[in-house]
Write a protein that holds these residues in place. Sequence first.
Motif, PDB file in Angstrom:
ATOM      1  N   TRP A 211       0.787  -1.146   0.114  1.00 61.86           N
ATOM      2  CA  TRP A 211       0.072  -0.222  -0.218  1.00 61.86           C
ATOM      3  C   TRP A 211       0.941   1.229  -0.076  1.00 61.86           C
ATOM      4  O   TRP A 211       0.638   2.217  -0.626  1.00 61.86           O
ATOM      5  N   ASN A 215       0.879   4.286  -2.915  1.00 66.57           N
ATOM      6  CA  ASN A 215       0.569   5.814  -2.885  1.00 66.57           C
ATOM      7  C   ASN A 215       1.960   6.604  -3.145  1.00 66.57           C
ATOM      8  O   ASN A 215       1.737   7.625  -3.620  1.00 66.57           O
ATOM      9  N   TRP A 595      -1.362  15.157   1.906  1.00 65.57           N
ATOM     10  CA  TRP A 595      -2.517  14.250   1.569  1.00 65.57           C
ATOM     11  C   TRP A 595      -2.791  13.330   2.932  1.00 65.57           C
ATOM     12  O   TRP A 595      -2.337  12.714   3.568  1.00 65.57           O
ATOM     13  N   MET A 599      -3.185   9.379   0.772  1.00 67.69           N
ATOM     14  CA  MET A 599      -3.919   8.974  -0.465  1.00 67.69           C
ATOM     15  C   MET A 599      -4.176  10.600  -1.288  1.00 67.69           C
ATOM     16  O   MET A 599      -4.487  11.399  -0.245  1.00 67.69           O
TER      17      MET A 599
END
Length: 651
Positions: A211, A215, A595, A599
């Motif tokens: 993950w 990103n 962010w 994200m």
Amino acid sequence: MEAKTIWLFIFVALYWGYCIFWGIRGAMTAKTASDYFIAGRSISLWVFVLAATATSFSGWTFMGHPGLLYRDGFQYAYASFYAITIPFTGVLFLKRQWILGKRFGFVTPGEMFANYFKTDSIRLLVVLVALIFSVPYLGLQLRASGFLFNVLTDGMLGVEVGMWLLSAVVLIYVASGGLRAVAYVDTLQAIMLAVGIVAIGIIALNYVGGWDRLNDGIAALSQFDENRTPAGYSHYIAIPGVIQFVSGLGVENPVGGAWTAIMVLTYMFALMGIQSSPAFSMWAFSNHNPKPFAPQQVWASAFGIGIILMVFTAIQGLGGHFLGADTAFLAAHPELVNNAMAEGLHGVDLMESEGKQGMLVPQYIYLLGEATPWFAGLLAVCALAAMQSTGAAYMSTAGGMLTRDLLKRYVLPRATHVQQKLWGRIGVAIIVFAALMVATTATDALVLLGGLAVAYGFQMWPALMAVCYFPWLTRQGIVLGLIAGLIAVTLTEKIGADLMPWGRWPWTIHSAGWGIIFNLGIAVIVSFFTQNKADHDHKMTYHSFLRSHASVPAAKKKLVPTAWIITLVWFFFGIGPGAVIGNTLFGNPNDPSTWLFGMPSIWTWQLLWWALGVFMMWFLAYKMEMSTVPEREVEVLHEDIGDVHLDVDKP
């Protein structure tokens, strides 16, 4: 022959065996025309939940959607909200159509509209919409199946050979077993579609490196991107404004991408055409009661498919940039790329390959070919099942409409059940052959025709609004509005817009949006001048019955304004002009350090409004009882309206 190809054929054989079994089973149980065309109005709860979900979300969801997300980024990811907008149409119309079908014995939507409006003109238009919807849409699915097999067998099966071979099996089980066979096969197809998308998403995330790595890649991609919106943001992580009045009117050269807020909204209109298409009216008629509607609309579709698209499809689409599909990004940031797709793409950029973005999902399956060939074969069959799920339903229902609304109405009015089933099967064969001809001869225009199909389906909204809610809409208004809507859609899609100065999708408004503007506008204006008391009294027999069985309970009428507010707010901010706020609310697109959750703001915004959309659907379907079982039992007037003489005007 490679191991992955052997496993592919093994799983295909098992899948085909399941399909043909239900074709034979359906043929054995279809004693009457109603049994064959609408499964004897006896489809059970979980069969409908899964079958309607499979029909709503086709091979495009499996194969095409991730590719466009790869190409256009999160501005296109707003299309994932069709997990909510497609069943939203069902919330409005399915329960009320079921009540009318049960009460008056309707088998096809043409019968419902012809009896309601007392004219055969609308019947013929409905059949036309069904055919225009079914043939290119089915052709698109069949050709995609052939393309997939061509890629995964390394060219062993040509696209046309695979397409014709695969369509033969679909034809056998659909023509044999009718809608019951379609429903039971669709139950498996829905599971395979969901499992396949999730599995490929997990595979993509694993190859990318997790993950955080994903990103980090998105952040670098947004900085590297040269295609900027008018506000100066990367087109991958921002929509380019509310609307664009670009040069030449059309969307050939939009600034920062075509997916403005208005484009997103009107594109959702087009996809709402799936459950307003004539095929879904027959799905409504086929149920024993409306009990399956709410769980399908809220939990299977809005929640289940929604979270799959918002997370796993997004991972697939954006993840391709970090696996070697984007050669320019690879050259600029080799430290962020696992060049796993190099062999499958032969070092060529994905967008320069023969299938362009359509090659993305086959490449994910190809990655598994050496390490786990059996899993690659299984995922390939999941893709095949996804592509056949929608096509089978449209084959069956279009064949039924050809038989009931044309042959039985005009040629064989006293046709027996045996004759109707025979001609229904012939109708299915005609639809399949026409789809194959389109897929073989119009390859360049096939995607355009497929897009045209759903926009046409949405043009049924005013007619459904009239039958289900508004008796003041007249047959003259609905017929002229539908004709105008179909013409407007055609002239604002590429197939017709090439002849016009405004181009495709003028002002970044999808053709479905232009169609409904003319359709509903003319329907309302003409209806105002064509009111007729006798016609109104006739229509009120339907509406009085609906009001006694489908109205909001008196205790909940105070919630009606709340329902309107929730719905309008969601459409405005979730997929409408207010969505531009999502570009920056949770972080500056040009500064990844701001962010939230690491994200891009647009992704967080989409997840938030997906959750609120699920709540909206629950509120409408369950709380407002728009998709629940009526408290009063529906008394049947006619088991089959097709066996009763109808006093309608012939065109």
